[in-house]
Scaffold this motif. Structure first.
Motif, PDB file in Angstrom:
ATOM      1  N   THR A 165      32.811  28.333  32.964  1.00  0.00           N
ATOM      2  CA  THR A 165      33.802  29.405  32.934  1.00  0.00           C
ATOM      3  C   THR A 165      33.831  30.209  34.231  1.00  0.00           C
ATOM      4  N   THR A 166      33.174  29.722  35.290  1.00  0.00           N
ATOM      5  CA  THR A 166      33.080  30.499  36.532  1.00  0.00           C
ATOM      6  C   THR A 166      34.407  30.587  37.274  1.00  0.00           C
ATOM      7  N   LEU A 167      35.360  29.705  36.989  1.00  0.00           N
ATOM      8  CA  LEU A 167      36.719  29.816  37.529  1.00  0.00           C
ATOM      9  C   LEU A 167      37.684  30.284  36.450  1.00  0.00           C
ATOM     10  N   GLY A 168      37.139  30.976  35.474  1.00  0.00           N
ATOM     11  CA  GLY A 168      37.914  31.387  34.319  1.00  0.00           C
ATOM     12  C   GLY A 168      37.653  30.450  33.154  1.00  0.00           C
ATOM     13  N   PHE A 169      37.960  30.905  31.945  1.00  0.00           N
ATOM     14  CA  PHE A 169      37.829  30.040  30.785  1.00  0.00           C
ATOM     15  C   PHE A 169      38.809  28.886  30.973  1.00  0.00           C
ATOM     16  N   PRO A 170      38.345  27.618  30.882  1.00  0.00           N
ATOM     17  CA  PRO A 170      39.191  26.479  31.237  1.00  0.00           C
ATOM     18  C   PRO A 170      40.611  26.573  30.687  1.00  0.00           C
ATOM     19  N   ALA A 171      41.587  26.454  31.591  1.00  0.00           N
ATOM     20  CA  ALA A 171      42.986  26.598  31.196  1.00  0.00           C
ATOM     21  C   ALA A 171      43.556  25.320  30.612  1.00  0.00           C
ATOM     22  N   SER A 172      43.002  24.170  30.990  1.00  0.00           N
ATOM     23  CA  SER A 172      43.518  22.899  30.476  1.00  0.00           C
ATOM     24  C   SER A 172      42.598  22.357  29.389  1.00  0.00           C
ATOM     25  N   SER A 173      43.179  21.681  28.427  1.00  0.00           N
ATOM     26  CA  SER A 173      42.395  21.154  27.310  1.00  0.00           C
ATOM     27  C   SER A 173      41.434  20.063  27.772  1.00  0.00           C
ATOM     28  N   SER A 174      41.822  19.259  28.760  1.00  0.00           N
ATOM     29  CA  SER A 174      40.948  18.190  29.228  1.00  0.00           C
ATOM     30  C   SER A 174      39.755  18.748  30.011  1.00  0.00           C
ATOM     31  N   LYS A 175      39.978  19.814  30.762  1.00  0.00           N
ATOM     32  CA  LYS A 175      38.866  20.449  31.460  1.00  0.00           C
ATOM     33  C   LYS A 175      37.917  21.107  30.455  1.00  0.00           C
ATOM     34  N   LEU A 176      38.484  21.726  29.438  1.00  0.00           N
ATOM     35  CA  LEU A 176      37.671  22.363  28.402  1.00  0.00           C
ATOM     36  C   LEU A 176      36.800  21.338  27.684  1.00  0.00           C
ATOM     37  N   PRO A 182      46.687  26.982  37.118  1.00  0.00           N
ATOM     38  CA  PRO A 182      45.501  27.822  36.958  1.00  0.00           C
ATOM     39  C   PRO A 182      44.246  27.003  36.689  1.00  0.00           C
ATOM     40  N   THR A 183      43.136  27.469  37.232  1.00  0.00           N
ATOM     41  CA  THR A 183      41.856  26.832  36.929  1.00  0.00           C
ATOM     42  C   THR A 183      41.294  27.333  35.606  1.00  0.00           C
ATOM     43  N   GLY A 184      41.719  28.510  35.201  1.00  0.00           N
ATOM     44  CA  GLY A 184      41.229  29.111  33.967  1.00  0.00           C
ATOM     45  C   GLY A 184      41.841  30.481  33.792  1.00  0.00           C
ATOM     46  N   TYR A 185      41.388  31.200  32.794  1.00  0.00           N
ATOM     47  CA  TYR A 185      41.877  32.558  32.598  1.00  0.00           C
ATOM     48  C   TYR A 185      40.712  33.485  32.277  1.00  0.00           C
ATOM     49  N   SER A 186      40.932  34.756  32.532  1.00  0.00           N
ATOM     50  CA  SER A 186      39.887  35.763  32.377  1.00  0.00           C
ATOM     51  C   SER A 186      40.468  37.021  31.749  1.00  0.00           C
ATOM     52  N   ALA A 187      39.612  37.961  31.459  1.00  0.00           N
ATOM     53  CA  ALA A 187      40.027  39.294  31.020  1.00  0.00           C
ATOM     54  C   ALA A 187      39.128  40.311  31.714  1.00  0.00           C
ATOM     55  N   TRP A 188      39.664  41.491  31.943  1.00  0.00           N
ATOM     56  CA  TRP A 188      38.917  42.549  32.625  1.00  0.00           C
ATOM     57  C   TRP A 188      37.733  42.984  31.755  1.00  0.00           C
ATOM     58  N   ALA A 189      36.593  43.250  32.381  1.00  0.00           N
ATOM     59  CA  ALA A 189      35.380  43.555  31.623  1.00  0.00           C
ATOM     60  C   ALA A 189      34.477  44.506  32.397  1.00  0.00           C
ATOM     61  N   VAL A 190      33.555  45.127  31.681  1.00  0.00           N
ATOM     62  CA  VAL A 190      32.475  45.903  32.285  1.00  0.00           C
ATOM     63  C   VAL A 190      31.213  45.046  32.231  1.00  0.00           C
ATOM     64  N   TYR A 246      44.921  41.391  29.071  1.00  0.00           N
ATOM     65  CA  TYR A 246      45.761  40.195  29.005  1.00  0.00           C
ATOM     66  C   TYR A 246      44.997  39.007  29.583  1.00  0.00           C
ATOM     67  N   ARG A 247      45.490  37.827  29.278  1.00  0.00           N
ATOM     68  CA  ARG A 247      44.864  36.615  29.814  1.00  0.00           C
ATOM     69  C   ARG A 247      45.321  36.445  31.265  1.00  0.00           C
ATOM     70  N   GLN A 248      44.435  36.743  32.163  1.00  0.00           N
ATOM     71  CA  GLN A 248      44.760  36.700  33.572  1.00  0.00           C
ATOM     72  C   GLN A 248      44.428  35.320  34.121  1.00  0.00           C
ATOM     73  N   ALA A 249      45.453  34.606  34.563  1.00  0.00           N
ATOM     74  CA  ALA A 249      45.260  33.265  35.107  1.00  0.00           C
ATOM     75  C   ALA A 249      45.588  33.261  36.589  1.00  0.00           C
ATOM     76  N   GLY A 250      45.129  34.288  37.269  1.00  0.00           N
ATOM     77  CA  GLY A 250      45.465  34.461  38.681  1.00  0.00           C
ATOM     78  C   GLY A 250      44.807  33.461  39.608  1.00  0.00           C
ATOM     79  N   LEU A 251      43.638  32.941  39.234  1.00  0.00           N
ATOM     80  CA  LEU A 251      42.945  31.999  40.095  1.00  0.00           C
ATOM     81  C   LEU A 251      43.544  30.609  39.883  1.00  0.00           C
ATOM     82  N   GLN A 252      44.189  30.096  40.905  1.00  0.00           N
ATOM     83  CA  GLN A 252      44.953  28.864  40.796  1.00  0.00           C
ATOM     84  C   GLN A 252      44.620  27.913  41.946  1.00  0.00           C
ATOM     85  N   VAL A 253      45.280  26.774  41.961  1.00  0.00           N
ATOM     86  CA  VAL A 253      45.143  25.814  43.049  1.00  0.00           C
ATOM     87  C   VAL A 253      46.540  25.350  43.438  1.00  0.00           C
TER      88      VAL A 253
END
Length: 429
Positions: free
Chosen positions: A346-357, A150-158, A308-315
């Protein structure tokens, strides 16, 4: 500088692998392979879905990558989401998938079970998975193999445009209310603007909103054994609940068709839209505004753990790539490098890896996403089951039928029948 540290690390990694190979008599140890030839000039194809903002960020990432790996040429391309997966299916049939590609866990079973994805675990010298927690790693795993990251994770929002709301004299939606209150708020926007700005779109077109309702009742879209987690009556009730929104409250579907692929929110024709939290950067780029707000989606149960933490966007890397080592190195740079964190935020989700964060500067829109995720922490529940094989096609079918209902091209009853007929075929395949 990040680059100097990464060059040293990569050099040590390759040297270590080479030493391990040299010291093995009678054959190389499995964990000592493969070895990357840093002098070989290779070209990789890479593709993604998204908008111009995402494209400009990927261009910056590729430029940063080439400062470290000038011998690896990246040929990038992108398109919109529906066209993206249509093209991948055509390429898969002809054994011509890109070397590296933006992926989605929705298609994990479809491409993983078909042997079309590279097992990243066999290239662990080049892809660091220690930076991810186990739950996020699991979103790219199937049958014990790591097919994507995963590149990051997200949550559903308005999302909502506060400037537009101020212009029409309506207070922003407060978030987390009942669906009835949310729909009344949408109607107040449309009425106050005399239809020049609509309160939002028909959110019953998105399968994620059905998913929220199901999770509010303790269910999910799918069961653990791969069956649908809802029946015809539940889907009929859901689509019928959008009748008021389709009847003048939300923007007409015909108007949205005219501006596609721009969204109603992006075109400033609607004051709100529901989507994943990582879309903030893209929406800001579309609108040209300096700020948009995010609040929690409506709910039928204040105590529900529906988000939930959605980590659908991956590589992922294609199994038939001619340059698996180079492809793995580029994938690692994309998901792990501090440079990627700095470029994408955070445009690809909140960074999923600690090094990317570590490289992400959480300020402005990126901090806003982080703050939103923190604000809905009490609504975060367990992740749903791994998406079934064909989920991407099911999601698209759901969306297409929802839009057809909005255009008046099909009745709700007929759409329900068609959805279940098509879902049965997809799940059987």
């Amino acid at each position: 500088m990040f680059i100097t540290k990464r060059i040293a690390a990569a050099t040590a990694l390759v040297a270590g692998a080479a030493l391990a190979l040299a010291g093995c008599a009678g054959g190389a140890a499995p964990d000592a392979k493969p070895v990357y030839d840093a002098d070989e000039k290779v070209t990789l194809t890479f593709t993604w879905w998204g908008n111009d903002d995402r494209a400009s960020r990927y261009e910056a990432l590729i430029e940063a990558f080439n400062e470290e790996y000038p011998n690896i040429t990246i040929e990038g391309s992108f398109t919109d989401f529906p066209s993206y997966w249509e093209k991948r299916q055509t390429e898969a049939a002809g054994n011509g998938l890109p070397d590296v590609w933006q992926f989605s866990d929705s298609y994990l079973r479809q491409y993983g079970e078909s042997g079309l994805l590279l097992d990243l675990g066999t290239y662990k010298h080049f892809v660091d998975t220690s930076t991810f927690d186990e739950a996020l790693l699991g979103t790219g795993q199937l049958d014990g193999k790591q097919f994507s990251l995963p590149t990051g994770y997200s949550a559903w929002a308005v999302f909502q445009n506060d400037d537009l709301l101020s212009q029409v004299g309506v207070e922003p939606y407060e978030g987390g209310t009942s669906y009835e209150d949310h729909d009344e708020w949408m109607a107040s926007v449309t009425e106050a603007s005399a239809g020049s700005v609509y309160g939002g779109t028909d959110y019953t077109q998105r399968i994620q909103n059905l998913e929220l309702l199901l999770r509010q009742d303790g269910g999910n879209l799918f069961t653990d054994d791969g069956a649908l987690g809802f029946d015809e009556d539940q889907l009929r009730d859901f689509w019928e609940s959008g009748a008021q929104v389709r009847d003048g409250v939300g923007i007409p579907q015909s108007r949205l068709e005219e501006i596609t692929p721009t969204s109603g929110l992006g075109a400033k024709l609607t004051a709100s839209e529901m989507s994943w939290s990582n879309f903030l950067g893209g929406y800001l780029a579309e609108t040209g505004d300096s700020a948009l707000s995010m609040v929690a989606p409506p709910t039928s149960d204040d105590d529900a753990k529906d988000l939930y933490r959605q980590a659908g966007l991956q590589v992922a890397v294609s199994a038939n790539t001619e340059h698996p080592e180079a492809a793995a190195i580029f994938l690692d740079f994309l998901v792990n490098s501090p440079e990627s964190g700095e470029i994408f935020g955070t445009t690809l989700g909140f960074p999923a890896s600690s090094s990317k964060l570590d490289g992400a500067k959480l300020e402005g829109a990126d901090k806003q996403v982080a703050d939103y995720l923190e604000s809905v922490a009490d609504r975060i529940g367990d992740a749903p089951p791994v998406p079934v094989k064909g989920y991407g096609s099911i999601e698209q079918t759901f969306w297409d039928l929802g839009k057809s209902i909005g255009l008046g091209a099909i009745s709700v009853d007929d759409a329900v029948t068609q959805f279940f007929d098509e879902a049965e075929v997809i799940l059987a395949g």
